[in-house]
Design an enzyme around this catalytic site. Structure first.
Site, PDB file in Angstrom:
ATOM      1  N   LYS A   1       4.732   0.529  10.159  1.00 16.85           N
ATOM      2  CA  LYS A   1       4.722   1.737   9.346  1.00 16.85           C
ATOM      3  C   LYS A   1       4.077   2.887  10.118  1.00 16.85           C
ATOM      4  CE  LYS A   1       4.231   0.569   4.744  1.00 16.85           C
ATOM      5  NZ  LYS A   1       3.504   0.548   3.471  1.00 16.85           N
TER       6      LYS A   1
ATOM      7  N   ARG B   1       6.473 -12.570   9.351  1.00 18.08           N
ATOM      8  CA  ARG B   1       7.133 -11.347   8.927  1.00 18.08           C
ATOM      9  C   ARG B   1       8.408 -11.158   9.729  1.00 18.08           C
ATOM     10  NH1 ARG B   1       2.649  -7.124   9.571  1.00 18.08           N
ATOM     11  NH2 ARG B   1       4.286  -5.742   8.839  1.00 18.08           N
TER      12      ARG B   1
ATOM     13  N   GLU C   1       0.891  -1.157   0.000  1.00 14.96           N
ATOM     14  CA  GLU C   1       0.000   0.000   0.000  1.00 14.96           C
ATOM     15  C   GLU C   1       0.930   1.207   0.000  1.00 14.96           C
ATOM     16  OE1 GLU C   1      -2.201   0.933   3.554  1.00 14.96           O
ATOM     17  OE2 GLU C   1      -3.614   2.184   2.444  1.00 14.96           O
TER      18      GLU C   1
END
Length: 565
Positions: free
Chosen positions: A269, A259, A34
RNA sequence: UGGGGUGUAGCCAAGCGGCAAGGCAUGGGACUUUGACUCCCACAUACGCAAGGUUCGAAUCCUGCCACCCCAGCCA
């Protein structure tokens, strides 16, 4: 040789699919960021898995921007993301945008409505939450759940035409409000947002949710394996539901993996953005940031980053990788590439009493001890020089091999010197050291083979340039390795008055600035060039260096096996 | 107390019924005009469980238990 080939559980799963003849032997992946921030080291793992998996099976990996939430996304981020991928050396096939698939996604929504598989709900956000039930209790049906397809169609069209305010209506998939998997309790698939989209502008005021847009995008593009992180595991039933209900023949398979987490830093983020927007760092490319832009500016190389990801491996176990592994990979790569140079970070003056004033001899030094093809350069040798303060010790322990009273040490690339005496100020700090050189010991000369235990770095006092070294030896956080991300407050709230909890853990030592002297040769270095300063580590010339001041970021320190006492 | 996952050394991670790869970190040594690099050597009788079971044999299969992670956004 295929015997020892590296593999992982994802590749094994794909091999099974291939063995069963799925997808006609075709493998296609995608990296779907994104565009709401810069790529960080955590994304590198994800994208490496995507690209290498495609490469491994001879397929392509496309880039798709999952830009379904216009309030968070910016064109600046799509540019930065593409730059970063190129910097890493990966080649993507096509570039797609979810926003370019809006028409098709919309068409699928209409189809679901027509077939009674989706409905427009008038409940408020709060009511929907209440109706959803809890982890242990089933939810209950919305009173609007049984509207007719005609009614839903009318309402949805009006949503699209901007007849309703934000929050008044949503489109929901009609699945099962009693499902033990909360994601299946009639998930919202479209919401109203009067926001300007960075690509579609004001064309739309309804936007599809990730859970609806992502599987459709995958299917439309021909993705065979949709690789993502563990938190989406619980969404897989919904992913498959959308694929099935939309009638896609070729069904992409979602496979999840853990992850990357790194000690000493934060990979969210949201938190990275808080650092940038709160002014705690200079920007997304601040060298303390775990972003690719930051690491690149710091001097990390793409082969090092790639090697790191390779060594970390891929599994489904939650893990936190020691950031020292990353440091190792960087040192390992730079050791081969970085030219050797000298700079003194904490200088103390040394007068060589048997060198006449005005002397300026040029000493030739190899740029790399193991790669003569990398050439040599010259260093001016004068009567007064600077050495590192820590390289001289008055009461030196037995195993201290550097300069001490009456001791000898070699000046790298020049002469062996002997300490005759030294001056000390009122506080006991050494202010000047007086030494004599052994004129026979000059490097390269016949007498140069005399061995002394230690070799130290130095620069000419008169013939050197001012040096600013930025020691980014820790990433943004302290070394507890823990990050408590407060679950509350979405990133939309700007309130920076009292920053997020984790800001208290910002490491005050993560940026130390030292001022010293560097050999003149370094004035010619270009921004981004890396050097190994003997004993001090690898340094990279920073972008804001000026002619009168050499500004270098320390990429990573050298290992130091000397332990006092 | 719902559902979905994961547990192999300080940190990652192989292993898929035949008797614990590898890397980082750590300790010791050799070499060295960088105490770097390189090179040697050491580092899990043990695989969440002093739990049952299957088997000649289990980290690998079954049962039970424990711990941790994820899910109740009109974020992705």
């Amino acid at each position: 040789m295929a015997e020892n080939e590296r593999t992982n559980f994802i590749w094994e799963a794909i091999k099974e699919d291939l063995a069963e003849g799925k997808n006609n032997g075709r493998v296609q992946t995608r990296f779907p960021p994104e565009p709401n921030g810069y790529l960080h080291i955590g994304h590198v793992k994800a994208l490496t898995v995507d690209f290498l998996t495609a490469e491994k099976f001879g397929g392509v990996c496309n880039l798709r921007f999952d830009d379904t939430n216009p309030t968070k996304e910016k064109e600046e981020f799509v540019d930065a993301i593409m730059d970063d991928i190129h910097w890493l050396g990966f080649e993507y096939g096509n570039v797609y945008y979810a926003s370019e698939q809006y028409d098709q996604i919309y068409a699928y929504a209409l189809d679901l409505i027509r077939r009674g598989l989706a409905y427009v709900d008038d409940l408020s956000k709060e009511e929907i939450r209440a109706y959803r039930g809890t982890l242990t209790e089933p939810g209950k049906n919305s009173p609007y759940r049984d509207r007719t397809p005609e009614e839903n169609m009318d309402l949805f069209l009006r949503m699209k035409n901007g007849e309703f305010p934000e929050g008044s209506h949503v489109l929901r998939a009609k699945i099962d409000m009693a499902s033990p998997n909360i994601n299946m309790r009639d998930p919202t698939i479209y919401r109203i947002k009067y926001a300007h989209h960075h690509r579609t502008g004001d064309k739309w005021c309804i936007y599809p949710m990730y859970d609806f847009a992502h599987p459709i995008g995958d299917a439309l593009e021909g993705v065979t394996h949709s690789l993502c992180s563990l938190e989406y595991e619980i969404h897989r039933p919904l992913y498959n539901w959308v694929i099935d209900v939309c009638g896609f023949e070729q069904k992409p398979r979602q496979i999840e993996f853990a992850r990357l987490n790194l000690t000493n830093t934060v990979m969210s983020k949201r938190l990275l953005r808080a650092l940038v927007e709160g002014g705690y760092v200079s920007g997304w490319d601040d060298p303390r940031m775990p972003t690719l832009a930051g690491m690149r500016r710091r001097g990390f190389t793409s082969p090092a980053v790639r090697d790191f990801i390779d060594r970390v491996g891929v599994s489904k176990a939650d893990s936190v990788v020691d950031c020292r592994l990353l440091d190792y990979c960087v040192r390992n790569d730079l050791n081969e590439k970085a030219m050797r140079a000298m700079a003194v970070l904490d200088p103390v003056r040394v007068v060589l009493t048997n060198v006449p004033e005005g002397t300026c001899e040029m000493c030739t030094i190899e740029n790399h001890p193991k790669h003569p093809e990398m050439g040599t350069h010259e260093i001016p040798f004068t009567r007064e020089i600077y050495i590192e303060r820590e390289d001289f010790m008055i009461d030196a322990p037995k195993k201290f091999f550097r300069l001490k009273p009456d001791g000898e040490v070699r000046l790298k690339g020049a002469y062996i010197i002997r300490c005759e005496r030294y001056d000390v100020d009122a506080d006991g700090n050494v202010t000047c050291i007086y030494c004599t050189i052994d004129p026979e010991s000059r490097s390269g000369s016949a007498g140069a083979d005399r061995k002394v235990k230690g070799t130290i770095h130095w620069v000419s006092a008169a013939q050197s340039i001012p040096f600013e070294g930025r020691l980014y030896d820790s990433l943004v956080l302290d070394d507890t390795g823990e990050t408590e991300v407060d679950a509350e407050d979405d990133s939309e709230s700007e309130g920076q008055t009292n920053g997020p909890d984790f800001l208290r853990r910002l490491n005050p030592d993560s940026l130390k600035v030292v001022h010293g002297y560097a050999e003149p040769w370094l004035a010619q270095a270009s921004v981004g060039d890396s050097f190994q300063f003997l004993r001090m580590g690898y340094f990279c010339k920073d972008k804001d260096s000026t002619d009168s001041l050499a500004v270098f970021n320390r990429v990573v320190p050298l290992k130091d096996s000397y332990k006092p006492e």
